[in-house]
Design a protein around this motif. Structure first.
Motif: not given
Ligand code: PPY
Length: 311
Positions: A5-17, A154-168
């Protein structure tokens, strides 16, 4: 957990992933999200993972201290690859949240300097609290513990959230550097565009001690790409230095610099030689005169002949 396995700084949806998935070899591995950099590296140390991808440096604030400290201490580990990722944040909220509703925000501590100006202009009264990672911040927003999180869009959908502002991103071209860390083994052969990472401890405190250390690189034409002091833990004024140098440990100039450092530092930890991300061999800076492998070999031959009276 199996050792492939490859471990990474999680949970799912990090920039690290995202960074990990850019490595072709990640496609054939099971990817294991971990709660912290320390947990990801410990999974490697105890054989539960073959390697771990962790953030180590960003172009806004420099070294990610938790990672540098983990690599400088404990059972030795080595870096085998690096990945560079351009970073832009989205402000993630539960559906229906408006900017004026936001009283508390969270993200990984390394995100804060990358969004500070945006926050000062757009959320001047919001309280910031750090999360274990950007995706963990999103998870905490989903749980209702914070009103908003800075994370990848890209993390929004995984956690049932919506992006209010992008490109910050306060800084244009903000980049984060990640490293793939494994147990110690022979580094991959040099590619011609390589980097060598070490941690160096200073000996007795005296004027010029740091200069002496840097001279070992300078006199051999070895360019440095990162130098970050970290407290050794032995009290105020005691520091070690995480250093990234251009070149590979099998390049003569780098090997000789490391030997020079080994003679003057009480402790040297070799963290690996690995290919530089995004740098082609033809883009590597020209060597300083007299510092190529051929010139080191010729000088060593000359010395041997002189010692034999054959010069
Ligand atoms: O990978 C993540 O999402 C992290 O939490 C680490 C991080 C923090 C800031 C920018 C890039 C990566």
């Amino acid at each position: 957990m199996s050792a492939t396995r490859y471990a990474y700084l999680g949970p799912e949806g990090t920039f690290t992933e995202v960074a990990l998935r850019t490595l072709p070899e990640a496609a054939t591995r099971e990817l294991a999200p971990m709660v912290s950099v320390a947990a990801a590296l410990d999974a490697v140390r105890n054989g539960e993972a073959a390697a771990a991808l962790v953030p180590i440096e960003n172009s806004v604030e420099g070294g990610i201290t938790a990672t540098l400290d983990e690599l400088a201490s404990g059972e030795p580990l080595m870096i085998y690859r690096e990945v560079l990722l351009s970073i832009s944040f989205a402000l993630l909220v539960r559906p229906g949240t408006k900017l004026s509703d936001i009283k508390t925000v969270t993200a990984h501590p390394a995100a804060q300097p990358q969004v500070r100006n945006w926050m000062a202009s757009n959320l001047p009264d919001a309280l910031w609290e750090s999360a274990a990672s950007n995706a963990d911040g999103a998870r905490l927003v989903q749980e209702g513990r914070f009103d908003a999180a800075f994370a990848g869009e890209f993390a929004a959908a995984k956690y049932g959230l919506e992006p209010l502002v992008t490109e910050i991103h306060d800084a244009v071209n903000a980049q984060t550097r990640f490293v793939l860390v494994g147990r110690p083994a022979r580094p991959a052969a040099p590619t011609g565009a390589d980097k060598t990472s070490v941690v160096l401890w200073l000996g007795d405190d005296h004027p010029g001690a740091l200069l002496e250390l840097l001279q070992e690189f300078a006199v051999r034409g070895v360019n440095l790409m990162l130098i970050q002091s970290r407290p050794t833990g032995a009290g105020i004024g005691n520091y070690c230095f995480a250093v990234d140098a251009e070149g590979h440990i099998s390049d003569r100039r780098v090997g000789e610099a490391l030997m020079g450092l080994k003679r003057i530092c009480p402790k040297v930890r070799f963290l690996g030689s690995y290919p530089r991300a995004g740098v082609a061999v033809e883009d590597v800076r020209a060597l300083r005169p007299g510092t190529s492998d051929a010139e080191f070999v010729a000088a060593a031959d000359w010395l041997a002949r002189s010692q034999d009276g054959r010069a």
